[in-house]
Design a protein around this motif. Structure first.
Motif: not given
Ligand SMILES: NC(=O)c1ccc[n+]([C@@H]2O[C@H](COP(=O)([O-])OP(=O)(O)OC[C@H]3O[C@@H](n4cnc5c(N)ncnc54)[C@H](O)[C@@H]3O)[C@@H](O)[C@H]2O)c1
Length: 322
Positions: A74-94
């Protein structure tokens, strides 16, 4: 990346992380306006060198929360989304599947919903070799079928890819999906190279290696990766494009990584202790091999081999004071 007569405004979700922060550096260098949204699991140090202002804005938010994400659109006129978010601690996620469900899958759903409501049409998604599961002796192409991930992380990424495919079709979006291998370089915070440096700094005489040391995978240097992300997101074609991303040389073994790290730290006679088994942890895939002809056909070629990337990353870490 020009949209009409102005530079693009992009949202980098997970932009305070290792790869996202390098991507932001490049996006800013090329003159884009960057909105970074992140809940700072790794802290804010990767983006602390960037001043907030006209071309850079930071939102400290939970990306699995729809209201928070909708507000950004709503606040910004976004043209492209780069989705880089994730859990990167695979063992913790395990140990706790809720982590990957929230950080790796729900973030995708919420971002797609935000895009649908705000009519944002272009998405880049950071996927992974983990979507293929354990196909040890197959040369994996983007059309290889029967994908059966063996970790919650891989499952959440494959489910994300499926959701993206449905939104692309239902909302006429364009998506570029990269299935990364191991990514290393400056600002690294996890993985074998990082762990070995940390452990050897603590005890230069001995190193514990998870598994039997024979696990063999490709490692890409982060600057090679962000270069091809930028190249293939300058122009989006309608629909969805999936790319296996890797280096052109063979992968490197965990044993070889340990040897390079010890050499670069100036250590001799390190005693290596193996925890045993053919993999580092449950959900790990001991080896995989990619066919990367699709991405090479774009004219891109990575500068670093796996071994060179490992060696350079150790040098980077030493320079960063690790
Ligand atoms: N690093 C690798 O080797 C590798 C390999 C394959 C795929 N990938 C993918 O590339 C992307 C970036 O990886 P990275 O190594 O930079 O990881 P990272 O952990 O350094 O960065 C991820 C960022 O996402 C943020 N984040 C996670 N969940 C969030 C949430 N719910 N709300 C707000 N922020 C959230 C974290 O705070 C962090 O800053 C990830 O999607 C990862 O799965 C990485």
């Amino acid at each position: 990346m020009k949209v009409g007569d102005r530079m693009s405004t992009v949202l980098v979700a997970g932009g305070a992380g290792f790869i996202g922060s390098h991507l932001i550096d490049l996006l800013l260098t090329e003159g884009n306006k960057v909105i970074c949204a992140d809940k700072l699991i790794m802290g804010k140090h990767n983006i602390s060198h960037i001043a907030e202002g006209e071309s850079f804005k930071f939102y400290d938010i939970e990306l699995a929360d729809q209201d928070s994400v909708d507000k950004i659109f709503l606040d910004n006129h976004i043209d492209i989304v780069y989705h880089m978010a994730a859990n990167s601690d695979i063992q913790k996620g395990g140990k706790d599947p809720a982590i990957d469900f929230n950080d790796t899958l729900l973030t995708t759903r919420v971002l797609l919903e935000g895009m649908r409501k705000a009519e944002v049409k272009k998405l880049f998604f950071a996927s992974t070799s983990a979507v293929y599961g354990e196909m040890l002796d197959v040369e994996l192409t983007e059309t290889t079928g029967g994908l059966m991930p063996v970790s919650y992380y891989g499952g959440a990424k494959l489910a994300s890819e499926a959701l993206i495919s449905s939104y692309v079709s239902m909302c006429d979006m364009s998506a570029v999906i990269f299935r990364f291998p191991n990514v290393i370089g400056p600002r690294l915070t996890h993985g074998a190279v990082f762990d070995f440096i940390r452990k050897l700094r603590k005890n230069p005489a001995e190193l514990e290696i998870l598994g039997n040391g024979k696990q063999c995978k490709p490692y890409i240097y982060v600057f090679d990766l962000v270069e091809i992300i930028m190249k293939l997101t300058k122009v989006f074609s309608p629909g969805e494009a999936v790319y296996n991303i890797s280096v052109t040389s063979p992968g490197t073994t965990v044993d070889h990584i340990a040897k390079i790290v010890a050499e670069e730290l100036g250590l001799r006679n390190v005693k290596y202790n193996y925890t045993g088994g053919d993999r580092g942890w449950k959900g790990d895939v001991p080896r995989f091999s990619y066919d990367i002809s699709k991405v090479l056909s774009t004219g891109w070629s990575p500068q670093y081999s796996s071994d060179d990337a490992v060696r350079q990353t150790v040098k980077d870490a030493i320079k960063e004071g690790m």
